[in-house]
Design a protein around this motif. Structure first.
Motif, PDB file in Angstrom:
ATOM      1  N   ASN A  63      42.899  50.720  40.142  1.00  0.00           N
ATOM      2  CA  ASN A  63      43.968  50.835  39.146  1.00  0.00           C
ATOM      3  C   ASN A  63      45.242  51.419  39.755  1.00  0.00           C
ATOM      4  O   ASN A  63      46.350  51.125  39.309  1.00  0.00           O
ATOM      5  N   TYR A  80      46.096  48.309  43.062  1.00  0.00           N
ATOM      6  CA  TYR A  80      46.263  46.895  42.743  1.00  0.00           C
ATOM      7  C   TYR A  80      47.652  46.560  42.196  1.00  0.00           C
ATOM      8  O   TYR A  80      48.269  45.579  42.618  1.00  0.00           O
ATOM      9  N   PRO A  81      48.180  47.349  41.212  1.00  0.00           N
ATOM     10  CA  PRO A  81      49.513  47.026  40.690  1.00  0.00           C
ATOM     11  C   PRO A  81      50.603  47.065  41.769  1.00  0.00           C
ATOM     12  O   PRO A  81      51.513  46.230  41.768  1.00  0.00           O
ATOM     13  N   SER A 130      50.024  43.976  43.950  1.00  0.00           N
ATOM     14  CA  SER A 130      50.343  42.775  43.174  1.00  0.00           C
ATOM     15  C   SER A 130      51.844  42.613  43.011  1.00  0.00           C
ATOM     16  O   SER A 130      52.371  41.496  43.065  1.00  0.00           O
ATOM     17  N   GLN A 131      52.542  43.727  42.798  1.00  0.00           N
ATOM     18  CA  GLN A 131      53.996  43.655  42.620  1.00  0.00           C
ATOM     19  C   GLN A 131      54.679  43.151  43.901  1.00  0.00           C
ATOM     20  O   GLN A 131      55.557  42.291  43.853  1.00  0.00           O
TER      21      GLN A 131
END
Length: 329
Positions: A58, A61-62, A65-66
């Motif tokens: 959590n 990953y963001p 991914s961004q």
């Protein structure tokens, strides 16, 4: 492992790993979140590890991914290959571009900020895995099997734990399988190759160690006529073989085939391999299990025939050539 029927039918493979501990066990799962498993000390430890891993994902990953979504993770040269691969409609050309991209090092593909981010992510996960291994030890069978399958570098501590488990339960099928995995894991990087005998396409038997005698560096190419990626990889080594075959470098390939050799003979004729081609027909030798490949099409191993050490698994062509220049001075 509990696999809900509808998930299995869809081949999405969402599953629940749990320990069959004595007493009452309660499992709650909605198909999306981490299953809640109550009952037993090992299940509690495993859930804590899952929750920790999820918190790490959590967090990272963001961020990854961004960068990926904005195209800030990849270098221009690598992105050009990637875009061309996605646009390509011919499968063989697509696989060539895939291998070209795969042969690039992380430093050649990604920007330094993205590499640093992924390294922090992997370290955070590894810390918990090491902790879990020490606490749960031999009981976490599914995790241990998965860890053995994923590890490509010879890990002495992991080997000792797996071998202890396999020896203790050697009268049972799972114990025997674990010992087979232990033996196969010896063929990871840093371990030693396991000798074998196999026939050529005419049925003549050959011993691998005798075939590579006198060479300084060897490629053992395990492939299959039905594996497109394997064949692209094999063909990519043809220029190396032609250039260095008389300088202490050789290739021995073994094709994993089923029922007959018709497809293999067509593949050899089409691809034009000049090195020896042996055959693993209907898994009679068990070579794919021996070399920890499972049901995959194949694997390329770079071997020092003097020490018998495995120097690399699935090395890019550039790495093979660097090793040739080092070992065949």
């Amino acid at each position: 492992m509990l696999i809900p029927w509808n998930e299995w039918a869809r081949a999405s493979w969402n599953n629940i790993l749990f320990f069959a501990e004595a007493g009452h066990l309660e499992m709650r799962w909605n198909g999306e979140n981490i299953p809640v498993i109550q009952g037993g000390e090992l299940n509690r430890i495993a859930r804590e590890a899952d929750l920790y891993n999820q918190s790490v994902k959590n967090k990272y990953y963001p961020l990854m991914s961004q960068m990926t979504a904005e195209g800030k993770h990849i270098l221009p040269e690598a992105k050009a290959i990637y875009d061309k691969m996605r646009a390509e409609t011919d499968y063989e050309e697509q696989m060539k571009l895939y291998h070209m991209l795969n042969n690039l090092s992380d430093e050649q593909q990604y920007v330094p900020e993205y590499i640093a981010l992924t390294e922090r992510f992997q370290r955070a996960l590894a810390n918990q895995e090491d902790s879990l291994l020490k606490v749960v030890q031999l009981a976490y069978l599914s995790w241990l099997f998965a860890k053995m399958r994923q590890t490509t570098v010879y890990d002495e501590e992991l080997q000792q734990i797996a071998e202890a488990y396999g020896t203790y339960f050697k009268e049972y099928a799972l114990g025997k399988r674990m010992l087979e995995k232990v033996e196969a894991a010896r063929t990871n990087v840093g371990g030693k190759y396991i000798d074998f005998e196999a026939p050529d396409r005419n049925g003549n038997m050959y011993r691998f160690s005798e075939m590579i005698e006198g060479n300084h560096i060897v490629v053992l190419d395990l492939w299959a006529s039905w594996c497109g990626g394997c064949r692209v990889t094999s063909k990519s080594m043809k220029p190396l073989y032609k250039k260095y075959r008389d300088k202490g470098f050789t290739i021995v390939s073994v094709a994993r085939e089923f029922h007959d050799l018709n497809a293999l003979n067509r593949a050899v004729e089409m691809d034009g391999y000049e090195w020896p081609v042996l055959v693993e027909l209907d898994d009679r030798i068990g070579l794919w299990r021996t070399y920890n490949i499972g049901d995959g099409g194949g694997c390329v191993l770079l071997i020092d025939p003097v020490t018998k050490k495995i120097l690399a698994r699935m090395p890019p062509v550039a790495e093979i050539e660097n090793s040739i220049n080092e070992y065949c001075k």
